[in-house]
Design a protein around this motif. Structure first.
Motif, PDB file in Angstrom:
ATOM      1  N   ASP A  15       0.868  -1.165   0.000  1.00  0.00           N
ATOM      2  CA  ASP A  15       0.000   0.000   0.000  1.00  0.00           C
ATOM      3  C   ASP A  15       0.909   1.221   0.000  1.00  0.00           C
ATOM      4  O   ASP A  15       2.006   1.178   0.574  1.00  0.00           O
ATOM      5  N   LYS A 163      -8.825  -1.804  -4.777  1.00  0.00           N
ATOM      6  CA  LYS A 163      -8.840  -2.543  -3.513  1.00  0.00           C
ATOM      7  C   LYS A 163     -10.042  -2.086  -2.694  1.00  0.00           C
ATOM      8  O   LYS A 163     -10.449  -0.929  -2.801  1.00  0.00           O
ATOM      9  N   PRO A 164     -10.584  -2.961  -1.852  1.00  0.00           N
ATOM     10  CA  PRO A 164     -10.136  -4.316  -1.525  1.00  0.00           C
ATOM     11  C   PRO A 164     -10.826  -5.427  -2.329  1.00  0.00           C
ATOM     12  O   PRO A 164     -11.034  -6.519  -1.811  1.00  0.00           O
ATOM     13  N   ALA A 187       1.062  -3.258   4.499  1.00  0.00           N
ATOM     14  CA  ALA A 187       0.169  -2.110   4.630  1.00  0.00           C
ATOM     15  C   ALA A 187       0.098  -1.647   6.077  1.00  0.00           C
ATOM     16  O   ALA A 187       0.349  -2.416   7.011  1.00  0.00           O
ATOM     17  N   ASP A 192      -7.011  -3.548   4.505  1.00  0.00           N
ATOM     18  CA  ASP A 192      -6.274  -3.960   3.312  1.00  0.00           C
ATOM     19  C   ASP A 192      -5.676  -5.352   3.542  1.00  0.00           C
ATOM     20  O   ASP A 192      -5.776  -6.242   2.685  1.00  0.00           O
TER      21      ASP A 192
END
Length: 249
Positions: A15, A163-164, A187, A192
């Motif tokens: 991320d 995402k997700p 992340a 996430d």
């Protein structure tokens, strides 16, 4: 804590907003410059927070199939106008070129101090790439400016979903020609990691307790049984490269 090994992991994906870079300070800095030129009165950090709050609802519309995929730069530009209206500012009163320039604030974010050193160490053993909702040009501009040593640029625009959604994680593993269990999602956000774990990925939580400023209440600590839990990318590199004792939450 049980010992955990990075054995079997071939790639790490990250991320970016909040985990690799400090989006809030960077956006607020650009908003402050915009305020000075546009002669509007808003608190830069409050505006950055308001702009960010539009992020999840905008992507949800795409995931729900209510609109086709558009890159995050487009959503950010639309959300900028919503944020302005929320502060009682008519976007039509500001030249479009000025708003387009402000929208590039998201391309000018600084990494957390440990990010580049930690990523450089991890790159020695693993493939490293962003798995961000940010679009390709956005990720490239951040990386070039900050010296982030990605091996590839992956993420939402590559797989055409945000995402997700499971396809983001699974399609990324397929693009790298590896199994989900050979891919580790890194992340600072528990949701996430929850989505990644449900797809069979390994998971690593790196805490960023000031992502949302001093009053942050979410994601202050690991809330799941993640494979790695670290306070920085340096500590994560120590764990995954076998320096010191690895940890499992």
């Amino acid at each position: 804590m049980d010992n955990v090994s990075a054995s079997g992991i071939k790639a790490l994906v990250f991320d970016v907003f909040g985990t690799v870079v400090d989006w809030r300070s960077g956006v607020a800095r650009e908003v402050a410059a915009f305020i000075a030129s546009a002669q509007v009165t808003v608190d830069p950090f409050e505006f950055a927070d308001a702009w960010r709050r539009e992020y999840a609802p905008a992507m949800a519309e795409v995931r729900a199939g209510n609109r086709g995929f558009v890159r995050l730069d487009v959503l950010h530009r639309e959300n900028l106008e919503k944020a302005l209206m929320g502060f009682g500012i008519d976007p039509q009163s500001i030249p479009a070129a000025s708003l387009d320039e402000l929208n590039l604030a998201w391309h000018k974010l600084d990494p957390w101090p440990d990010a580049v050193p930690g990523l450089s160490r991890l790159k020695e053993r693993f493939i490293i790439a962003p798995l961000s909702n940010g679009n390709i040009r956005l990720m490239l501009d951040i990386a070039k400016r900050a010296g982030i040593p990605w091996d590839a640029i992956l993420g939402a625009e590559v797989v055409r979903m945000y995402k997700p959604a499971p396809s983001v994680y699974l399609d990324t593993a397929e693009l790298l020609a590896i199994e989900p269990a050979e891919l580790c999602m890194v992340a600072a956000h528990n949701d996430d990691l929850k989505a990644a774990k449900a797809c069979g990925l390994k998971t690593a939580f790196v805490s960023r307790p000031r992502e949302h400023g001093g009053a942050q209440t979410k994601d202050l600590f690991a809330e799941g049984q993640w494979d790695f839990v670290a306070s920085s990318f340096i500590e994560l590199a120590d764990m995954m490269l076998g320096v010191g004792q690895s940890k499992r939450q």
